[in-house]
Motif scaffolding. Structure first.
Motif, short mmCIF file in Angstrom:
data_model
loop_
_atom_site.label_atom_id
_atom_site.label_comp_id
_atom_site.label_asym_id
_atom_site.label_seq_id
_atom_site.Cartn_x
_atom_site.Cartn_y
_atom_site.Cartn_z
N TYR A 1 0.98 -1.09 -0.06
CA TYR A 1 0.03 -0.16 -0.03
C TYR A 1 0.81 1.30 -0.14
O TYR A 1 0.30 2.32 0.03
CB TYR A 1 -0.94 0.17 1.24
N ASN B 1 2.58 3.13 -2.30
CA ASN B 1 2.38 3.83 -3.36
C ASN B 1 1.18 4.63 -3.33
O ASN B 1 0.66 6.00 -3.36
CB ASN B 1 2.05 3.17 -4.61
N LYS B 2 -0.09 3.99 -2.70
CA LYS B 2 -1.59 4.64 -2.30
C LYS B 2 -1.13 5.78 -1.15
O LYS B 2 -1.92 6.65 -1.42
CB LYS B 2 -2.38 3.58 -1.98
N ALA C 1 -2.24 9.58 -1.57
CA ALA C 1 -3.08 10.17 -0.83
C ALA C 1 -2.46 11.37 -0.13
O ALA C 1 -3.16 12.40 0.19
CB ALA C 1 -3.59 9.23 0.37
#
Length: 251
Positions: A227, A229-230, A234
């Motif tokens: 997660y 990269n997410k 964000a």
């Protein structure tokens, strides 16, 4: 006004490349390290993230490579693959259209592809100890011609237990080589290592209380590899920064 790097006797091509990167004025660690490295001295530098220590060793490196010699002449050892990739990217920006060949050698990348690129006779290797040793043990490259050596984030390398592998690599380099050690701390363990690996050494100690530029906002996010990269995306959406640098640290 004279460019700050030109005043440090940096060659015109490198000065031009730095200007293209938006860099005209050397930071304190660069003002001290670059002349010492040009003079052939070993260097130990205590400098935090954001102080410009990467350019402090890459700028002299760019001028110490002889492209007529098709073997590895410089080695940068880092504790993480992400840091190695970042340093390689900065090195390529500094070199511009130069014929100097730079290769990042880290885990997490296809071994056979790296082997093929190593056969192309890179001049500069930037990598993590384990993957570098893997290639050397398989005969894909050697370090006998290395005369410029950098150990980056030495304290982190000691903490993660990579120093034995790093020392094995160092033992394979040319007997007479120039060394720069970079560390965020100057613990007794780091000092002891410095005494072992350097001679005629310049000690550069950037005040840790003034090390990070005041206008830099630092944020630490704990996430997973899946997660990450997410999480960064964000963060960018939320803060909309003009400029940012992302370091991924794997534990």
């Amino acid at each position: 006004m004279t460019n700050g790097f030109a005043a440090l006797k940096v060659c015109a091509h490198t000065v031009e490349q730095l200007q293209k990167m938006g860099i005209k004025k050397p930071m304190p660690v660069q003002e001290q390290a670059i002349p010492a490295l040009f003079a052939g001295r070993d260097v130990i530098a205590r400098a935090q993230t954001g102080t410009g220590k990467t350019l402090a060793f890459l700028v002299p490196l760019a001028e110490k490579i002889d492209t007529a010699k098709s073997y590895v002449q410089a080695l940068v050892i880092t504790p993480t693959r992400e840091l190695a990739q970042q340093i390689a990217t900065e090195m390529k920006k500094i070199l511009g259209e130069s014929n100097i060949k730079v290769l990042a050698v880290t885990g997490g990348r296809d071994f056979e592809t790296q082997k093929y690129k190593l056969e192309g006779r890179s001049h500069v290797l930037i990598g993590t100890p384990g993957r570098l040793l893997d290639h050397i043990r398989k005969g894909n490259t050697d370090l006998g011609g290395v005369r410029y050596l950098v150990l980056d984030e030495v304290d982190e390398m000691l903490q993660q237990g990579f120093m034995d592998e790093a020392l094995e690599l160092i033992a394979m380099t040319a007997p007479e080589h120039q060394t720069m050690l970079c560390s965020a701390t100057l613990s007794e363990e780091v000092r002891k290592l410095g005494r072992k690996l350097t001679k005629n050494c310049a000690l550069i100690d950037i005040n840790p209380d003034q090390a990070t530029v005041e206008k830099i906002k630092q944020i630490c996010l704990k996430t997973t590899d899946e997660y990450k990269n997410k999480a960064v995306a964000a963060l960018i959406d939320r803060l909309n920064p003009y400029l940012m640098i992302v370091f991924f640290i794997c534990k």
